[in-house]
Design a protein around this motif. Structure first.
Motif, PDB file in Angstrom:
ATOM      1  N   LEU A   1      43.183  29.960  34.403  1.00 46.93           N
ATOM      2  CA  LEU A   1      42.005  29.413  34.260  1.00 46.93           C
ATOM      3  C   LEU A   1      41.707  28.187  33.345  1.00 46.93           C
ATOM      4  O   LEU A   1      41.126  27.257  33.382  1.00 46.93           O
ATOM      5  CB  LEU A   1      40.978  30.505  34.008  1.00 46.93           C
ATOM      6  CG  LEU A   1      40.720  31.484  35.258  1.00 46.93           C
ATOM      7  CD1 LEU A   1      39.959  32.717  34.801  1.00 46.93           C
ATOM      8  CD2 LEU A   1      40.298  30.894  36.225  1.00 46.93           C
ATOM      9  N   TYR A   2      42.700  28.371  32.172  1.00 46.58           N
ATOM     10  CA  TYR A   2      42.556  27.555  31.055  1.00 46.58           C
ATOM     11  C   TYR A   2      43.118  26.167  31.427  1.00 46.58           C
ATOM     12  O   TYR A   2      42.298  25.006  31.103  1.00 46.58           O
ATOM     13  CB  TYR A   2      43.282  28.033  29.856  1.00 46.58           C
ATOM     14  CG  TYR A   2      43.302  27.120  28.467  1.00 46.58           C
ATOM     15  CD1 TYR A   2      41.921  27.020  27.933  1.00 46.58           C
ATOM     16  CD2 TYR A   2      44.292  26.443  28.035  1.00 46.58           C
ATOM     17  CE1 TYR A   2      41.843  26.135  26.841  1.00 46.58           C
ATOM     18  CE2 TYR A   2      44.119  25.665  27.256  1.00 46.58           C
ATOM     19  CZ  TYR A   2      42.783  25.722  26.365  1.00 46.58           C
ATOM     20  OH  TYR A   2      43.047  24.766  25.179  1.00 46.58           O
TER      21      TYR A   2
ATOM     22  N   LEU B   1      32.208  31.663  32.257  1.00 49.55           N
ATOM     23  CA  LEU B   1      32.445  31.896  33.926  1.00 49.55           C
ATOM     24  C   LEU B   1      32.138  33.055  33.948  1.00 49.55           C
ATOM     25  O   LEU B   1      32.621  34.001  33.208  1.00 49.55           O
ATOM     26  CB  LEU B   1      33.988  31.428  34.131  1.00 49.55           C
ATOM     27  CG  LEU B   1      34.240  29.980  34.262  1.00 49.55           C
ATOM     28  CD1 LEU B   1      35.915  29.886  34.414  1.00 49.55           C
ATOM     29  CD2 LEU B   1      33.460  29.067  35.095  1.00 49.55           C
ATOM     30  N   MET B   2      31.496  33.681  35.183  1.00 50.14           N
ATOM     31  CA  MET B   2      31.447  35.037  35.404  1.00 50.14           C
ATOM     32  C   MET B   2      32.474  35.350  35.996  1.00 50.14           C
ATOM     33  O   MET B   2      33.099  34.752  37.005  1.00 50.14           O
ATOM     34  CB  MET B   2      29.957  35.244  36.182  1.00 50.14           C
ATOM     35  CG  MET B   2      28.674  34.949  35.308  1.00 50.14           C
ATOM     36  SD  MET B   2      28.661  35.693  33.850  1.00 50.14           S
ATOM     37  CE  MET B   2      26.955  35.360  33.310  1.00 50.14           C
ATOM     38  N   THR B   3      32.892  36.758  36.113  1.00 47.99           N
ATOM     39  CA  THR B   3      34.080  37.389  36.541  1.00 47.99           C
ATOM     40  C   THR B   3      33.943  37.437  38.040  1.00 47.99           C
ATOM     41  O   THR B   3      34.824  37.141  38.938  1.00 47.99           O
ATOM     42  CB  THR B   3      34.181  38.770  36.137  1.00 47.99           C
ATOM     43  OG1 THR B   3      32.988  39.455  36.381  1.00 47.99           O
ATOM     44  CG2 THR B   3      34.736  38.881  34.747  1.00 47.99           C
ATOM     45  N   ASP B   4      32.609  37.376  38.641  1.00 48.01           N
ATOM     46  CA  ASP B   4      32.495  37.387  40.161  1.00 48.01           C
ATOM     47  C   ASP B   4      32.848  36.169  40.749  1.00 48.01           C
ATOM     48  O   ASP B   4      33.485  36.137  41.695  1.00 48.01           O
ATOM     49  CB  ASP B   4      31.157  37.955  40.366  1.00 48.01           C
ATOM     50  CG  ASP B   4      30.844  39.104  39.807  1.00 48.01           C
ATOM     51  OD1 ASP B   4      30.872  40.220  40.584  1.00 48.01           O
ATOM     52  OD2 ASP B   4      30.284  39.190  38.794  1.00 48.01           O
TER      53      ASP B   4
ATOM     54  N   VAL C   1      34.932  33.786  39.280  1.00 48.38           N
ATOM     55  CA  VAL C   1      36.371  33.669  39.357  1.00 48.38           C
ATOM     56  C   VAL C   1      37.230  34.455  40.592  1.00 48.38           C
ATOM     57  O   VAL C   1      38.066  33.998  41.212  1.00 48.38           O
ATOM     58  CB  VAL C   1      36.754  34.124  38.062  1.00 48.38           C
ATOM     59  CG1 VAL C   1      38.574  34.324  37.891  1.00 48.38           C
ATOM     60  CG2 VAL C   1      36.340  33.296  36.767  1.00 48.38           C
ATOM     61  N   ASP C   2      36.567  35.668  40.743  1.00 47.08           N
ATOM     62  CA  ASP C   2      37.391  36.882  41.562  1.00 47.08           C
ATOM     63  C   ASP C   2      37.137  36.198  43.063  1.00 47.08           C
ATOM     64  O   ASP C   2      38.095  36.093  43.842  1.00 47.08           O
ATOM     65  CB  ASP C   2      36.880  38.115  41.333  1.00 47.08           C
ATOM     66  CG  ASP C   2      37.279  38.661  40.137  1.00 47.08           C
ATOM     67  OD1 ASP C   2      38.069  38.377  39.468  1.00 47.08           O
ATOM     68  OD2 ASP C   2      36.530  39.657  39.707  1.00 47.08           O
ATOM     69  N   ALA C   3      35.924  35.732  43.279  1.00 46.09           N
ATOM     70  CA  ALA C   3      35.607  35.188  44.709  1.00 46.09           C
ATOM     71  C   ALA C   3      36.357  33.933  44.958  1.00 46.09           C
ATOM     72  O   ALA C   3      36.814  33.675  46.118  1.00 46.09           O
ATOM     73  CB  ALA C   3      34.208  34.759  44.859  1.00 46.09           C
TER      74      ALA C   3
END
Length: 398
Positions: free
Chosen positions: A72-73, A115-118, A120-122
């Motif tokens: 992500l970074y 960033l929200m985890t949802d 990122v996961d989606a």
């Protein structure tokens, strides 16, 4: 990089900034500086609220780095470089609790992208889906959207203008998100995940989704977009697929209704209508009584002027004869004024009563040591002392 700025944002940004500064100057001058104290109080309130948000992010989120979530970074760094952002904001990932979202914020000079985890996961199976969200939020920071809000604040609630400026900013940030993606379709698919959800976006037919923008020409869809801070997602997807795409025209009648609904941000037109009702209610509670008081005093002032000749005639008659006339007719005075008000006198004390449209106005005579008659003005039936005009008060001081 100027192509990343939606042209309408430049125009609307200048308009809102100029009008906002004029409004602030008017508030400061009109309130004799009281608005400055309100600003100071607002800044202190902002410090507490914003500090709580930053503390929550730092205390509960995970800061992205080469060691912490390096994938992500790496996307974050690449997007910063793509957008020519040399001073990188701090980037965090935070539990989204089911919400597909990301946001940018700043506090005392420090900038943050969260960033929200949802999200990122989606976007896990999307080659550069997270990059779109990173680019979009970096767009807010790069364009200084978080800096000029205070100066523009007095006019951002205005119907049509505030919402249009907000939508233009979001379109600009979508272009920043697009610049961080490898393809327009990738950007559109990342946006469409906000509609289709964490799984269905993968099988979404982007072309068909973009065509749905044609539904926005109806009256109610046009109205609700005109009062909203975000364009319809179908339009946003169409614009990242083709930045020069022409959007369907809105229903012209919707502009007339939207022109009466204050901009309420993400709360939408329904809350904007509530704001309108509140504003109208406050104006009615303040302005209507003030207007009624003004009209009452204006009518009474006119009656005072209209009765001047009558009072002069009564005073002259008494000074010459030392008696009070039996009636106004006895001294050849018509008891009806031009506006229909009726005059009468008390034969015992020469008190002149005038029944006006707003109530009874009474003129009381008094004799000076020199034998001259002077008049005082008081309220009678259906009038209060507060309703008497300044000219009536000045008569009492003579």
């Amino acid at each position: 990089m100027s192509e990343l700025t939606y042209p309408k944002e430049r125009t609307l940004g200048v308009i809102t900034l100029v009008l906002g500064i004029i409004a602030w100057l008017g508030l400061i001058i009109g309130t004799f500086g009281v608005a400055l104290f309100i600003l100071a109080f607002g800044f202190v309130l902002y410090l507490f609220i914003q500090s709580a948000l930053i503390a929550h992010i730092k205390g509960n989120g995970v800061e992205l780095s080469e060691e912490q979530f390096p994938d992500l970074y790496a996307q974050f760094v690449t997007c910063c470089d793509q957008l020519e952002i040399k001073s990188r904001p701090q980037a965090y990932i935070l539990n989204g609790n089911g919400g597909l979202n990301a946001f940018a914020t700043k506090f005392l000079g420090s900038e943050y992208v969260v960033l929200m985890t949802d999200v990122v996961d989606a976007m896990e199976q999307h080659d550069d889906g997270v990059s779109f969200y990173i680019g979009h939020e970096l767009g807010h920071l790069r364009m200084k959207h978080l800096n000029g809000g205070l100066f523009r604040w007095p006019v951002l609630w205005l119907p049509l203008l505030g919402a249009a400026y907000s939508r233009a900013r979001e379109t600009t940030c979508d272009r920043h998100g697009l610049a961080c993606c490898k393809s327009p379709e990738g950007a559109a698919r990342a946006l469409a995940a906000l509609s289709a959800g964490v799984e269905r976006w993968k099988t979404l037919d982007v072309v068909s989704y973009v065509k749905q923008a044609n539904h926005s020409t109806g009256f109610w869809m046009s109205f609700h977009e005109l009062t909203a801070g975000y364009p319809w997602l179908t339009k946003r997807a169409a614009r990242v697929m083709d930045v020069d795409a022409k959007m369907p025209k809105r229903n012209i009648l919707s502009y007339f209704l939207a022109a009466f609904v204050p901009f309420a941000g993400r709360l939408g037109a329904g809350f904007g209508v509530l704001i309108l009702v509140y504003v109208v209610g406050v104006l009615a509670a303040i302005a209507l009584p003030a207007y009624q008081a003004y009209t009452t005093k204006a009518i009474l002032t006119s009656n005072i002027i209209s009765t001047q000749d009558t009072r002069d005639a009564l005073a002259s008659y008494y000074e010459n004869n030392q008696v009070v006339p039996e009636s106004l007719a006895a001294i050849n005075i018509n008891s009806e004024l031009g506006d229909g008000s009726q005059m009468s006198i008390d034969a015992d004390n020469m008190v002149l009563s005038v029944k006006t449209k707003k109530g009874e106005l009474i003129f009381v005579p008094a004799e000076t040591d020199e034998g001259k008659i002077i008049w005082s003005c008081v309220n009678g039936e259906d009038l209060t002392p507060e309703q008497l005009p300044p000219s009536c008060v000045s008569m009492e001081m003579e």
